[in-house]
Design a protein around this motif. Structure first.
Motif, mmCIF file in Angstrom:
data_model
loop_
_atom_site.group_PDB
_atom_site.id
_atom_site.type_symbol
_atom_site.label_atom_id
_atom_site.label_comp_id
_atom_site.label_asym_id
_atom_site.label_seq_id
_atom_site.Cartn_x
_atom_site.Cartn_y
_atom_site.Cartn_z
ATOM 1 N N PHE A 185 47.806 36.940 93.554
ATOM 2 C CA PHE A 185 47.282 35.577 93.467
ATOM 3 C C PHE A 185 46.499 35.190 94.718
ATOM 4 O O PHE A 185 46.944 35.416 95.853
ATOM 5 N N LYS A 186 45.318 34.596 94.495
ATOM 6 C CA LYS A 186 44.484 34.088 95.583
ATOM 7 C C LYS A 186 44.365 32.575 95.434
ATOM 8 O O LYS A 186 43.918 32.092 94.385
ATOM 9 N N PRO A 187 44.755 31.823 96.442
ATOM 10 C CA PRO A 187 44.653 30.358 96.348
ATOM 11 C C PRO A 187 43.219 29.922 96.055
ATOM 12 O O PRO A 187 42.256 30.560 96.477
ATOM 13 N N SER A 188 43.098 28.838 95.325
ATOM 14 C CA SER A 188 41.784 28.307 94.956
ATOM 15 C C SER A 188 41.800 26.798 95.119
ATOM 16 O O SER A 188 42.830 26.206 95.465
ATOM 17 N N ASN A 189 40.667 26.167 94.833
ATOM 18 C CA ASN A 189 40.644 24.709 94.878
ATOM 19 C C ASN A 189 41.365 24.097 93.684
ATOM 20 O O ASN A 189 41.568 22.886 93.619
ATOM 21 N N VAL A 190 41.774 24.954 92.741
ATOM 22 C CA VAL A 190 42.556 24.507 91.589
ATOM 23 C C VAL A 190 44.048 24.588 91.870
ATOM 24 O O VAL A 190 44.825 23.687 91.518
ATOM 25 N N LEU A 191 44.461 25.667 92.540
ATOM 26 C CA LEU A 191 45.882 25.975 92.681
ATOM 27 C C LEU A 191 46.120 26.670 94.015
ATOM 28 O O LEU A 191 45.434 27.629 94.340
ATOM 29 N N LYS A 192 47.071 26.182 94.780
ATOM 30 C CA LYS A 192 47.384 26.774 96.075
ATOM 31 C C LYS A 192 48.408 27.902 95.959
ATOM 32 O O LYS A 192 48.416 28.822 96.776
ATOM 33 N N GLU A 193 49.271 27.817 94.971
ATOM 34 C CA GLU A 193 50.308 28.827 94.751
ATOM 35 C C GLU A 193 50.320 29.206 93.274
ATOM 36 O O GLU A 193 49.898 28.424 92.426
ATOM 37 N N PRO A 194 50.799 30.413 92.948
ATOM 38 C CA PRO A 194 50.831 30.809 91.534
ATOM 39 C C PRO A 194 51.709 29.878 90.712
ATOM 40 O O PRO A 194 52.737 29.390 91.190
ATOM 41 N N TYR A 195 51.270 29.635 89.479
ATOM 42 C CA TYR A 195 52.033 28.811 88.539
ATOM 43 C C TYR A 195 52.040 29.535 87.205
ATOM 44 O O TYR A 195 50.995 29.702 86.568
ATOM 45 N N ALA A 196 53.228 29.977 86.806
ATOM 46 C CA ALA A 196 53.364 30.793 85.595
ATOM 47 C C ALA A 196 54.210 30.076 84.556
ATOM 48 O O ALA A 196 55.343 29.665 84.828
ATOM 49 N N MET A 197 53.655 29.950 83.376
ATOM 50 C CA MET A 197 54.399 29.445 82.221
ATOM 51 C C MET A 197 54.645 30.619 81.274
ATOM 52 O O MET A 197 53.762 31.446 81.050
ATOM 53 N N VAL A 198 55.843 30.663 80.706
ATOM 54 C CA VAL A 198 56.225 31.803 79.881
ATOM 55 C C VAL A 198 56.659 31.312 78.504
ATOM 56 O O VAL A 198 57.402 30.333 78.384
ATOM 57 N N GLY A 199 56.158 31.997 77.464
ATOM 58 C CA GLY A 199 56.491 31.631 76.093
ATOM 59 C C GLY A 199 57.815 32.226 75.658
ATOM 60 O O GLY A 199 58.155 33.352 76.013
ATOM 61 N N VAL A 200 58.551 31.458 74.860
ATOM 62 C CA VAL A 200 59.831 31.925 74.333
ATOM 63 C C VAL A 200 60.034 31.334 72.946
ATOM 64 O O VAL A 200 59.633 30.195 72.682
ATOM 65 N N ASN A 201 60.587 32.122 72.047
ATOM 66 C CA ASN A 201 60.995 31.614 70.736
ATOM 67 C C ASN A 201 62.405 31.055 70.856
ATOM 68 O O ASN A 201 63.291 31.739 71.385
ATOM 69 N N VAL A 202 62.613 29.846 70.384
ATOM 70 C CA VAL A 202 63.958 29.281 70.349
ATOM 71 C C VAL A 202 64.215 28.712 68.957
ATOM 72 O O VAL A 202 63.421 27.914 68.448
ATOM 73 N N ILE A 203 65.307 29.144 68.361
ATOM 74 C CA ILE A 203 65.763 28.584 67.086
ATOM 75 C C ILE A 203 67.201 28.157 67.291
ATOM 76 O O ILE A 203 68.106 28.986 67.413
ATOM 77 N N ALA A 204 67.398 26.849 67.384
ATOM 78 C CA ALA A 204 68.707 26.280 67.690
ATOM 79 C C ALA A 204 69.230 25.502 66.490
ATOM 80 O O ALA A 204 68.468 24.850 65.771
#
Length: 338
Positions: free
Chosen positions: A214-233
């Motif tokens: 990851f390289k900091p940018s004017n958009v984001l200073k640190e990595p930001y990761a969202m992860v997909g998951v299936n949930v059936i509750a």
């Protein structure tokens, strides 16, 4: 704009991925009504964002005109972020996407996300019908991304400009199910969303690539990761497992090359799949990224998933046949948020 603080699970925002399922015997019209109702409920329950995915030539998914349905959902809600999970950029002229999302951001300021991917979201014949050519290569995607970003910048000397779009700050996310988009997101300093819900084996390698490069940018200073998951509750493990057979049937139909509308639950999947199909689908719907069970089961497995992935955010897909059961599944998840 009305604002409300996002509720979190163990300090992590939870979001919704909606494939706008068309259930067997129903219609796209009803699917859109269900999506609007679900969006209104999850907004009230404290979910952070609501994304819709681009798929084509799929009788069980209604969100093919993704930008249109995003506008519909944003118009039915007040403050939840609404966006694409994602727009498959190679299917479109980048100017068109800039104009569409510039329009959405102008209508619903501060609420629109633009998640983009490089997969066709369809088969080759459908990709040709969308693009009228199959000459684009994987290597073209970074250039398309550069073009898209340029349309949102103010550049009075450009021959072609996006109105609306120019000068608007619309978050661009890269989506992926392999290391390619992870590497590109890292290089560009953009947020990254990984499709663990159907590519669980590649989750940790892709997240490591993203974070390590990851390289900091004017958009984001640190990595930001969202992860997909299936949930059936559901109220019990047994009911949740029964509800999950609709999703299993959906993946089975895709594996057989015969996509269908989302089918109702059945009592025994062994009646319709062979051992090889069962093994393949259970591998795709890995228990780490497909969580099925009663509230305590879901809570424990979601905690383990967060510890394993160190995700900044989780986006939850719930392919459930009956709308009431789908609502209840998300409500159970909401009840775990502090």
């Amino acid at each position: 704009m009305t604002t409300m603080k996002t509720k979190k699970f163990r300090g992590i925002p939870l979001s919704v991925l909606d494939l706008a399922p068309i259930t067997e015997g129903s219609s796209a019209e009803q699917s859109f009504k269900n999506s609007a109702d679900l969006a209104q409920h999850v907004e009230k329950w404290g979910f952070h964002r609501y994304w819709l995915a681009e798929h084509h030539n799929m009788p069980g998914i209604a969100s093919s005109a993704t930008s249109v349905i995003i506008g519909h959902i944003a118009g039915k809600t007040k403050h939840i972020r609404v966006g694409s999970g994602g727009i498959m950029l190679p299917n479109h002229a980048t100017l068109v996407i800039a104009e569409q999302f510039g329009t959405l951001e102008s209508l619903y300021p501060g609420r629109i996300d633009l998640g983009i991917g490089r997969a066709p979201g369809s088969d080759q014949a459908t990709a040709f019908a969308l693009r009228r050519t199959l000459h684009s290569q994987v290597e073209d995607f970074p250039l398309q991304l550069d073009e898209l970003q340029a349309y949102f910048e103010v550049n009075p000397t450009a021959r072609v400009r996006s109105f609306p779009g120019e000068g608007l700050h619309i978050p661009i996310w890269l989506l992926g199910s392999s290391g390619f988009s992870a590497q590109l997101a890292a290089e560009k300093g953009l947020p990254f969303s990984f499709a663990s819900h159907f590519a669980p084996d590649y989750t940790l390698p892709a997240l490591n690539i993203y974070r390590d490069h990851f390289k900091p940018s004017n958009v984001l200073k640190e990595p930001y990761a969202m992860v997909g998951v299936n949930v059936i509750a559901a109220e019990t493990d047994e009911k949740a497992q029964w509800l999950a057979t609709s999703q299993q049937q959906q993946f089975l139909s895709l594996r057989r090359g015969e996509p269908t509308q989302l089918k109702p639950p059945i009592n025994n999947m062994d009646d319709i799949w062979d051992p090889f199909e069962r093994t393949a689908i259970e591998k795709t719907l890995d228990s780490h990224a497909t969580i099925v069970g009663a509230p305590e089961t879901v809570k424990q497995k979601l905690e383990s998933f967060l510890i394993e992935t160190k995700a900044n955010e989780v986006i939850i897909n719930s392919q459930i046949f009956h709308h009431e059961d789908r609502l209840r599944s998300y409500e159970i998840i909401a009840e775990m948020m502090n």
